[in-house]
Design a protein around this motif. Sequence first.
Motif, PDB file in Angstrom:
ATOM      1  N   ILE A   1       0.829  -1.204   0.000  1.00  0.00           N
ATOM      2  CA  ILE A   1       0.000   0.000   0.000  1.00  0.00           C
ATOM      3  C   ILE A   1       0.867   1.259   0.000  1.00  0.00           C
ATOM      4  O   ILE A   1       0.611   2.205  -0.762  1.00  0.00           O
ATOM      5  CB  ILE A   1      -0.962  -0.007   1.210  1.00  0.00           C
ATOM      6  CG1 ILE A   1      -2.001  -1.111   1.035  1.00  0.00           C
ATOM      7  CG2 ILE A   1      -1.648   1.347   1.379  1.00  0.00           C
ATOM      8  CD1 ILE A   1      -2.833  -1.384   2.269  1.00  0.00           C
ATOM      9  N   LEU A   2       1.916   1.286   0.816  1.00  0.00           N
ATOM     10  CA  LEU A   2       2.808   2.444   0.861  1.00  0.00           C
ATOM     11  C   LEU A   2       3.538   2.638  -0.468  1.00  0.00           C
ATOM     12  O   LEU A   2       3.742   3.765  -0.911  1.00  0.00           O
ATOM     13  CB  LEU A   2       3.813   2.304   2.004  1.00  0.00           C
ATOM     14  CG  LEU A   2       3.247   2.525   3.399  1.00  0.00           C
ATOM     15  CD1 LEU A   2       4.287   2.185   4.457  1.00  0.00           C
ATOM     16  CD2 LEU A   2       2.752   3.949   3.562  1.00  0.00           C
ATOM     17  N   GLY A   3       3.926   1.537  -1.105  1.00  0.00           N
ATOM     18  CA  GLY A   3       4.563   1.630  -2.419  1.00  0.00           C
ATOM     19  C   GLY A   3       3.628   2.251  -3.444  1.00  0.00           C
ATOM     20  O   GLY A   3       4.033   3.102  -4.243  1.00  0.00           O
ATOM     21  N   HIS A   4       2.372   1.839  -3.424  1.00  0.00           N
ATOM     22  CA  HIS A   4       1.388   2.398  -4.356  1.00  0.00           C
ATOM     23  C   HIS A   4       1.163   3.889  -4.082  1.00  0.00           C
ATOM     24  O   HIS A   4       1.124   4.699  -5.016  1.00  0.00           O
ATOM     25  CB  HIS A   4       0.063   1.635  -4.257  1.00  0.00           C
ATOM     26  CG  HIS A   4      -1.008   2.198  -5.137  1.00  0.00           C
ATOM     27  ND1 HIS A   4      -0.983   2.063  -6.502  1.00  0.00           N
ATOM     28  CD2 HIS A   4      -2.112   2.921  -4.839  1.00  0.00           C
ATOM     29  CE1 HIS A   4      -2.041   2.680  -7.019  1.00  0.00           C
ATOM     30  NE2 HIS A   4      -2.737   3.200  -6.027  1.00  0.00           N
ATOM     31  N   LEU A   5       1.020   4.256  -2.818  1.00  0.00           N
ATOM     32  CA  LEU A   5       0.827   5.659  -2.470  1.00  0.00           C
ATOM     33  C   LEU A   5       2.040   6.510  -2.850  1.00  0.00           C
ATOM     34  O   LEU A   5       1.893   7.649  -3.304  1.00  0.00           O
ATOM     35  CB  LEU A   5       0.522   5.804  -0.980  1.00  0.00           C
ATOM     36  CG  LEU A   5      -0.836   5.259  -0.531  1.00  0.00           C
ATOM     37  CD1 LEU A   5      -0.962   5.345   0.980  1.00  0.00           C
ATOM     38  CD2 LEU A   5      -1.969   5.979  -1.217  1.00  0.00           C
ATOM     39  N   ASP A   6       3.242   5.959  -2.701  1.00  0.00           N
ATOM     40  CA  ASP A   6       4.457   6.666  -3.096  1.00  0.00           C
ATOM     41  C   ASP A   6       4.477   6.880  -4.608  1.00  0.00           C
ATOM     42  O   ASP A   6       4.844   7.950  -5.088  1.00  0.00           O
ATOM     43  CB  ASP A   6       5.689   5.884  -2.645  1.00  0.00           C
ATOM     44  CG  ASP A   6       6.972   6.647  -2.881  1.00  0.00           C
ATOM     45  OD1 ASP A   6       6.999   7.862  -2.578  1.00  0.00           O
ATOM     46  OD2 ASP A   6       7.947   6.039  -3.360  1.00  0.00           O
ATOM     47  N   PHE A   7       4.040   5.867  -5.357  1.00  0.00           N
ATOM     48  CA  PHE A   7       3.979   5.969  -6.814  1.00  0.00           C
ATOM     49  C   PHE A   7       2.980   7.050  -7.244  1.00  0.00           C
ATOM     50  O   PHE A   7       3.276   7.884  -8.098  1.00  0.00           O
ATOM     51  CB  PHE A   7       3.594   4.608  -7.408  1.00  0.00           C
ATOM     52  CG  PHE A   7       3.393   4.608  -8.889  1.00  0.00           C
ATOM     53  CD1 PHE A   7       4.423   4.924  -9.756  1.00  0.00           C
ATOM     54  CD2 PHE A   7       2.164   4.285  -9.427  1.00  0.00           C
ATOM     55  CE1 PHE A   7       4.241   4.927 -11.125  1.00  0.00           C
ATOM     56  CE2 PHE A   7       1.972   4.276 -10.797  1.00  0.00           C
ATOM     57  CZ  PHE A   7       3.002   4.600 -11.650  1.00  0.00           C
ATOM     58  N   VAL A   8       1.802   7.062  -6.642  1.00  0.00           N
ATOM     59  CA  VAL A   8       0.790   8.069  -6.966  1.00  0.00           C
ATOM     60  C   VAL A   8       1.304   9.462  -6.620  1.00  0.00           C
ATOM     61  O   VAL A   8       1.136  10.414  -7.394  1.00  0.00           O
ATOM     62  CB  VAL A   8      -0.531   7.756  -6.214  1.00  0.00           C
ATOM     63  CG1 VAL A   8      -1.518   8.908  -6.335  1.00  0.00           C
ATOM     64  CG2 VAL A   8      -1.146   6.469  -6.742  1.00  0.00           C
ATOM     65  N   ASN A   9       1.967   9.597  -5.484  1.00  0.00           N
ATOM     66  CA  ASN A   9       2.524  10.882  -5.085  1.00  0.00           C
ATOM     67  C   ASN A   9       3.611  11.349  -6.057  1.00  0.00           C
ATOM     68  O   ASN A   9       3.688  12.538  -6.398  1.00  0.00           O
ATOM     69  CB  ASN A   9       3.077  10.794  -3.657  1.00  0.00           C
ATOM     70  CG  ASN A   9       3.475  12.138  -3.119  1.00  0.00           C
ATOM     71  OD1 ASN A   9       2.739  13.108  -3.244  1.00  0.00           O
ATOM     72  ND2 ASN A   9       4.650  12.202  -2.512  1.00  0.00           N
ATOM     73  N   ALA A  10       4.449  10.435  -6.512  1.00  0.00           N
ATOM     74  CA  ALA A  10       5.513  10.791  -7.464  1.00  0.00           C
ATOM     75  C   ALA A  10       4.914  11.265  -8.793  1.00  0.00           C
ATOM     76  O   ALA A  10       5.398  12.230  -9.388  1.00  0.00           O
ATOM     77  CB  ALA A  10       6.436   9.593  -7.686  1.00  0.00           C
ATOM     78  N   LYS A  11       3.863  10.588  -9.262  1.00  0.00           N
ATOM     79  CA  LYS A  11       3.198  11.011 -10.511  1.00  0.00           C
ATOM     80  C   LYS A  11       2.590  12.404 -10.346  1.00  0.00           C
ATOM     81  O   LYS A  11       2.701  13.242 -11.243  1.00  0.00           O
ATOM     82  CB  LYS A  11       2.121  10.018 -10.923  1.00  0.00           C
ATOM     83  CG  LYS A  11       2.658   8.723 -11.466  1.00  0.00           C
ATOM     84  CD  LYS A  11       1.646   7.874 -12.202  1.00  0.00           C
ATOM     85  CE  LYS A  11       0.289   7.760 -11.649  1.00  0.00           C
ATOM     86  NZ  LYS A  11      -0.593   6.849 -12.398  1.00  0.00           N
ATOM     87  N   ALA A  12       1.970  12.653  -9.199  1.00  0.00           N
ATOM     88  CA  ALA A  12       1.356  13.961  -8.953  1.00  0.00           C
ATOM     89  C   ALA A  12       2.415  15.054  -8.866  1.00  0.00           C
ATOM     90  O   ALA A  12       2.228  16.150  -9.403  1.00  0.00           O
ATOM     91  CB  ALA A  12       0.531  13.914  -7.673  1.00  0.00           C
ATOM     92  N   LYS A  13       3.532  14.772  -8.211  1.00  0.00           N
ATOM     93  CA  LYS A  13       4.616  15.760  -8.095  1.00  0.00           C
ATOM     94  C   LYS A  13       5.202  16.073  -9.463  1.00  0.00           C
ATOM     95  O   LYS A  13       5.435  17.238  -9.795  1.00  0.00           O
ATOM     96  CB  LYS A  13       5.696  15.254  -7.153  1.00  0.00           C
ATOM     97  CG  LYS A  13       6.804  16.262  -6.900  1.00  0.00           C
ATOM     98  CD  LYS A  13       7.767  15.762  -5.845  1.00  0.00           C
ATOM     99  CE  LYS A  13       8.929  16.670  -5.569  1.00  0.00           C
ATOM    100  NZ  LYS A  13       9.135  17.846  -6.310  1.00  0.00           N
ATOM    101  N   MET A  14       5.420  15.044 -10.282  1.00  0.00           N
ATOM    102  CA  MET A  14       5.951  15.278 -11.621  1.00  0.00           C
ATOM    103  C   MET A  14       4.966  16.094 -12.459  1.00  0.00           C
ATOM    104  O   MET A  14       5.359  17.007 -13.186  1.00  0.00           O
ATOM    105  CB  MET A  14       6.271  13.968 -12.326  1.00  0.00           C
ATOM    106  CG  MET A  14       6.862  14.162 -13.693  1.00  0.00           C
ATOM    107  SD  MET A  14       7.290  12.601 -14.456  1.00  0.00           S
ATOM    108  CE  MET A  14       7.878  13.169 -16.026  1.00  0.00           C
ATOM    109  N   ALA A  15       3.673  15.779 -12.369  1.00  0.00           N
ATOM    110  CA  ALA A  15       2.658  16.525 -13.114  1.00  0.00           C
ATOM    111  C   ALA A  15       2.657  17.992 -12.698  1.00  0.00           C
ATOM    112  O   ALA A  15       2.575  18.886 -13.540  1.00  0.00           O
ATOM    113  CB  ALA A  15       1.283  15.897 -12.898  1.00  0.00           C
ATOM    114  N   HIS A  16       2.773  18.237 -11.414  1.00  0.00           N
ATOM    115  CA  HIS A  16       2.807  19.622 -10.918  1.00  0.00           C
ATOM    116  C   HIS A  16       4.061  20.340 -11.390  1.00  0.00           C
ATOM    117  O   HIS A  16       3.998  21.479 -11.863  1.00  0.00           O
ATOM    118  CB  HIS A  16       2.732  19.626  -9.390  1.00  0.00           C
ATOM    119  CG  HIS A  16       2.757  20.998  -8.810  1.00  0.00           C
ATOM    120  ND1 HIS A  16       3.924  21.602  -8.400  1.00  0.00           N
ATOM    121  CD2 HIS A  16       1.767  21.889  -8.594  1.00  0.00           C
ATOM    122  CE1 HIS A  16       3.654  22.807  -7.955  1.00  0.00           C
ATOM    123  NE2 HIS A  16       2.348  23.008  -8.055  1.00  0.00           N
TER     124      HIS A  16
END
Length: 106
Positions: free
Chosen positions: A8-23
């Motif tokens: 779960i933490l790995g998935h949340l880290d992945f989603v956060n990384a995608k959001a940070k890159m998009a921003h």
Amino acid sequence: DIQNNAKILGHLDFVNAKAKMAHDTKATLPLLSQAGQVVLKKARHPLIDPKKAVSNDIKLGQDYHAIVITGPNTGGKTITLKTLGLIQLMGQSGMFIPAAEGSTIA
């Protein structure tokens, strides 16, 4: 429990990384074309500094089914082709793309 939490933490880290890159790249959510059309507005290469990158409009699949890029050997042709390929793969991977709002991928 620990393995489940790590997943779960790995998935949340992945989603956060995608959001940070998009921003950071001012990326937008692409529209999806079932007809295989690509309409990229002000598309920028995702790995080139936005201050130096030249944005391009790329349209394929409606009026044009092929693209011919000509000019002197200064690197712009290669970057344009790589930009198209990377943006298409980014969209297929569920990522936002570094292009203007309303851009469409196949």
